[in-house]
Design a protein around this motif. Structure first.
Motif, mmCIF file in Angstrom:
data_model
loop_
_atom_site.group_PDB
_atom_site.id
_atom_site.type_symbol
_atom_site.label_atom_id
_atom_site.label_comp_id
_atom_site.label_asym_id
_atom_site.label_seq_id
_atom_site.Cartn_x
_atom_site.Cartn_y
_atom_site.Cartn_z
ATOM 1 N N PHE A 60 0.848 -1.193 0.000
ATOM 2 C CA PHE A 60 0.000 0.000 0.000
ATOM 3 C C PHE A 60 0.886 1.246 0.000
ATOM 4 O O PHE A 60 0.915 1.998 -0.959
ATOM 5 N N CYS A 61 1.638 1.434 1.082
ATOM 6 C CA CYS A 61 2.543 2.583 1.163
ATOM 7 C C CYS A 61 3.540 2.335 2.283
ATOM 8 O O CYS A 61 3.145 2.034 3.419
ATOM 9 N N ALA A 62 4.831 2.459 1.971
ATOM 10 C CA ALA A 62 5.887 2.229 2.954
ATOM 11 C C ALA A 62 6.165 3.443 3.817
ATOM 12 O O ALA A 62 7.112 3.438 4.608
ATOM 13 N N GLY A 63 5.363 4.511 3.666
ATOM 14 C CA GLY A 63 5.511 5.681 4.517
ATOM 15 C C GLY A 63 6.362 6.769 3.890
ATOM 16 O O GLY A 63 6.414 6.924 2.663
ATOM 17 N N ASN A 64 7.019 7.532 4.731
ATOM 18 C CA ASN A 64 7.871 8.623 4.267
ATOM 19 C C ASN A 64 9.105 8.056 3.562
ATOM 20 O O ASN A 64 9.678 7.063 4.007
ATOM 21 N N ALA A 103 1.476 -1.336 5.031
ATOM 22 C CA ALA A 103 1.114 0.064 5.243
ATOM 23 C C ALA A 103 1.913 0.496 6.461
ATOM 24 O O ALA A 103 1.525 0.239 7.601
ATOM 25 N N MET A 104 3.031 1.158 6.210
ATOM 26 C CA MET A 104 3.979 1.478 7.278
ATOM 27 C C MET A 104 4.039 2.978 7.503
ATOM 28 O O MET A 104 3.918 3.770 6.564
ATOM 29 N N GLY A 105 4.267 3.398 8.742
ATOM 30 C CA GLY A 105 4.482 4.797 9.044
ATOM 31 C C GLY A 105 3.374 5.665 8.496
ATOM 32 O O GLY A 105 2.196 5.496 8.811
ATOM 33 N N PRO A 128 6.569 2.376 12.669
ATOM 34 C CA PRO A 128 7.918 2.026 13.103
ATOM 35 C C PRO A 128 8.815 3.229 13.394
ATOM 36 O O PRO A 128 10.023 3.061 13.602
ATOM 37 N N GLU A 129 8.236 4.425 13.406
ATOM 38 C CA GLU A 129 9.061 5.631 13.540
ATOM 39 C C GLU A 129 9.982 5.599 14.750
ATOM 40 O O GLU A 129 11.128 6.069 14.699
ATOM 41 N N VAL A 130 9.492 5.056 15.895
ATOM 42 C CA VAL A 130 10.314 5.057 17.112
ATOM 43 C C VAL A 130 11.602 4.271 16.913
ATOM 44 O O VAL A 130 12.614 4.535 17.569
ATOM 45 N N ARG A 131 11.587 3.304 16.009
ATOM 46 C CA ARG A 131 12.794 2.506 15.754
ATOM 47 C C ARG A 131 13.864 3.309 15.023
ATOM 48 O O ARG A 131 15.021 2.903 14.955
ATOM 49 N N HIS A 132 13.448 4.435 14.440
ATOM 50 C CA HIS A 132 14.372 5.289 13.695
ATOM 51 C C HIS A 132 14.574 6.625 14.394
ATOM 52 O O HIS A 132 15.027 7.596 13.780
ATOM 53 N N LEU A 158 4.527 2.420 20.731
ATOM 54 C CA LEU A 158 5.792 2.445 21.463
ATOM 55 C C LEU A 158 6.726 1.293 21.109
ATOM 56 O O LEU A 158 7.919 1.346 21.423
ATOM 57 N N THR A 159 6.204 0.268 20.453
ATOM 58 C CA THR A 159 7.053 -0.855 20.047
ATOM 59 C C THR A 159 7.413 -0.795 18.574
ATOM 60 O O THR A 159 8.441 -1.329 18.156
ATOM 61 N N GLY A 160 6.557 -0.185 17.759
ATOM 62 C CA GLY A 160 6.773 -0.182 16.314
ATOM 63 C C GLY A 160 6.477 -1.514 15.672
ATOM 64 O O GLY A 160 6.860 -1.761 14.528
ATOM 65 N N ARG A 161 5.782 -2.401 16.389
ATOM 66 C CA ARG A 161 5.575 -3.764 15.899
ATOM 67 C C ARG A 161 4.574 -3.819 14.745
ATOM 68 O O ARG A 161 3.773 -2.915 14.538
#
Length: 256
Positions: A60-64, A103-105, A128-132, A158-161
């Motif tokens: 769908f979309c990998a985000g930014n 569909a990420m971020g 997953p933003e917190v992981r970065h 908070l986990t980005g899971r």
């Protein structure tokens, strides 16, 4: 600008397809600008009543687009937010997300801004933003908390899971899980159901529901006079609906 997405119109339905497959439909500033124009056009067109937003068959979309940012590409936001949609708080027309794959971020945040979510069984969602070292600030933390409640939302934010389509259905942000690669077909079925209803009634319903969320007192929310409701009551469709019911026929909506 429109090379970053495809727009098709089928009667009163607008289909918007993200088109950056080389980046798994991750979006950069130029893609966001293009999508902003698309949604501006959809909002302003009185003959378009429902939209579907989708990606490719595998994502769908990998985000930014972080690669674009790392390569020194122009960064910055647009008025109406990620995908031209996440900060668009005045769009009363229904939008359906048809999600295949990830569909990420920002992609997940965009899904959360849609009114109905159809996910195929391969779909996966994450913030997953917190992981970065970042945060999901395109509305994700706010919308997920409002949709799921604090603890369940924080367990994701908070986990980005990753969250599967089936879990998303269980949690409540997915309306229906479709077979693999059939999210768009099922989304079209939902769109057909919506389009059988009065377009001004759809817009009034969405407007009242979303505006009511910001009103703590439900009594105040129920008594408030909302302008889309006034427009609906003054329309020819408001006469046509009961008349068609009495005459045992399908209504002929004009949206006016």
């Amino acid at each position: 600008m429109r090379e970053y997405c495809r727009v098709e119109r089928d009667g009163a339905l607008t289909l918007v397809t993200l088109a950056r497959p080389e980046r798994r439909n991750a979006l950069h500033v130029h893609a966001n600008e293009a999508l902003q124009e698309v949604w501006d056009d959809f909002a302003a067109d009185p003959d378009q009543h429902v939209a579907i937003l989708t990606g490719g068959p595998d994502f769908f979309c990998a985000g930014n687009d972080l690669k674009w940012q790392a390569e020194g590409g122009k960064v910055g936001g647009v008025r109406s937010g990620f995908a031209g949609l996440c900060y668009r708080f005045d769009l009363d027309k229904p939008v359906i997300a048809a999600v295949n794959g990830i569909a990420m971020g920002g992609g997940f945040e965009t899904v959360l801004n849609c009114d109905i979510v159809i996910a195929d069984e391969t779909a996966r969602f994450a913030l997953p933003e917190v992981r970065h070292g970042m945060a999901a600030l395109a509305g994700g933390v706010h919308r997920l908390t409002r949709t799921l409640g604090r603890q369940r939302a924080m367990g994701i934010c908070l986990t980005g899971r990753m969250v599967s389509a089936a879990e998303g259905r269980e949690l409540g942000f997915v309306n229906e899980v479709a077979p693999a690669h059939e999210a768009l077909r099922v989304a079209r079925d939902w769109a057909a159901t919506l389009l059988a209803n009065g377009p001004l009634a759809l817009q009034a319903t969405k407007h009242v529901a979303l505006q009511g969320l910001s009103t703590a007192d439900i009594g105040v929310a129920c008594r408030t006079e909302y302008w889309p409701v006034q427009r609906m009551k003054a329309s020819a469709d408001y006469v046509e609906g009961p008349r068609a019911f009495a005459e045992k026929r399908k209504p002929e909506w004009t949206g006016r």
